[in-house]
Design a protein around this motif. Structure first.
Motif, PDB file in Angstrom:
ATOM      1  N   GLU A   1       0.863  -1.183   0.000  1.00  0.00           N
ATOM      2  CA  GLU A   1       0.000   0.000   0.000  1.00  0.00           C
ATOM      3  C   GLU A   1       0.902   1.237   0.000  1.00  0.00           C
ATOM      4  OE1 GLU A   1      -3.575   0.916   0.154  1.00  0.00           O
ATOM      5  OE2 GLU A   1      -2.334   2.678  -0.235  1.00  0.00           O
ATOM      6  N   ASP A   2       0.697   2.134  -0.981  1.00  0.00           N
ATOM      7  CA  ASP A   2       1.591   3.298  -1.058  1.00  0.00           C
ATOM      8  C   ASP A   2       1.173   4.450  -0.144  1.00  0.00           C
ATOM      9  OD1 ASP A   2      -0.579   3.444  -2.931  1.00  0.00           O
ATOM     10  OD2 ASP A   2       0.330   5.260  -3.747  1.00  0.00           O
ATOM     11  N   GLU A   3      -0.077   4.487   0.284  1.00  0.00           N
ATOM     12  CA  GLU A   3      -0.491   5.548   1.214  1.00  0.00           C
ATOM     13  C   GLU A   3       0.033   5.204   2.601  1.00  0.00           C
ATOM     14  OE1 GLU A   3      -4.786   6.409   1.063  1.00  0.00           O
ATOM     15  OE2 GLU A   3      -4.661   5.633  -0.988  1.00  0.00           O
TER      16      GLU A   3
ATOM     17  N   LYS B   1     -12.053   0.927  -1.163  1.00  0.00           N
ATOM     18  CA  LYS B   1     -11.764   1.963  -0.165  1.00  0.00           C
ATOM     19  C   LYS B   1     -12.828   3.052  -0.222  1.00  0.00           C
ATOM     20  CE  LYS B   1      -6.749   1.745  -0.792  1.00  0.00           C
ATOM     21  NZ  LYS B   1      -5.614   2.562  -1.229  1.00  0.00           N
TER      22      LYS B   1
ATOM     23  N   GLY C   1      -3.760   0.720  -7.039  1.00  0.00           N
ATOM     24  CA  GLY C   1      -3.134   1.962  -7.505  1.00  0.00           C
ATOM     25  C   GLY C   1      -1.813   2.203  -6.820  1.00  0.00           C
TER      26      GLY C   1
HETATM   27 CA    CA Z   1      -2.693   3.745  -3.863  1.00  0.00          CA
END
Ligand code: CA
Length: 225
Positions: A7-9, A101, A53
């Motif tokens: 997860e990039d967040e 989400k 994403g």
């Molecule tokens: Ca993302």
């Protein structure tokens, strides 16, 4: 169980890492697909949570690469977009379930538990082996209907052995259930924990479901269902 979270967040990644760790899992949380691939190649995981994403390589491509590497663990995808094409593409690429989400952590946990259960071949949240019953939701073991006082580590070892009943489980695998990949590990710890677990299981009735397979690891001999 050993989980890989991609997860990039950062905020969500940290949140997932701490909640899942509290829930009794060992969590490797990474921010991009390249790091996830590295982790998957070097270590064993029981399940991956993949955000679609991602910067650089997309979550979809990551899933394709993981499956091409013969990684068969369940994959739960996270998608910010609610459109149906994303979900279809994710499932087609080899994911097993999805969550849109924003989601409630409880829903993620429930889906994850269901995926883990199915991947080890169990349909119920309770695993039974002779006089022993393991409640996967409450993370509790009962012997002859009496709760067994197990430490968190002893429970994790027992759960892993029962999920892989009648298979030889290497000590290294058990260590992965206790420690993150970058933490120093002492293989003697496993011997000590298995020794304690055996004594607790043996009790008065002499229940001895854990065999040592010399040089290879441990074997839960009782059939689990
Ligand atoms: Ca993302």
């Amino acid at each position: 169980m050993k989980l890989l979270v991609v997860e990039d967040e950062a905020l969500l990644r940290h949140h997932l890492q701490s909640r899942l760790t509290e829930g009794g899992h060992v969590v490797e949380a990474v921010g991009d697909a390249e790091e996830a691939l590295y982790q998957a190649e070097q270590f064993n995981h029981d399940l991956a949570i993949v955000d679609l994403g991602l910067p650089g390589m997309s979550g979809l491509d990551l899933i394709g690469r993981l499956r091409a590497l013969d990684k068969t663990f369940p994959i739960l995808i996270l998608t910010a977009r609610g459109n149906w094409q994303d979900k279809v593409e994710g499932l087609a690429a080899g994911a097993d379930d999805y969550l849109v989400k924003p989601f409630q952590f409880e829903e993620l946990e429930a889906r994850l538990n269901a995926l883990l259960r199915r991947s080890s071949g169990f349909t119920q949240a309770t695993i039974v082996a002779g006089p022993l019953r393991l409640d996967l939701n409450r993370k509790q073991a009962l012997l002859d209907d009496q709760p067994l006082a197990l430490t968190a580590y002893e429970y994790r070892i027992l759960e892993y052995l029962m999920r892989h009943h009648q298979q030889v489980v290497a000590k290294e695998r058990l260590m992965e259930q206790l420690y993150p990949n970058d933490e120093e590990r002492d293989p003697n710890v496993i011997e000590v924990l298995v020794g304690r677990l055996r004594r607790k299981l043996e009790g008065d009735r002499g229940f001895k479901p854990i065999d040592t397979v010399r040089g290879l690891g441990y074997l839960f001999t009782e059939r689990c269902r």
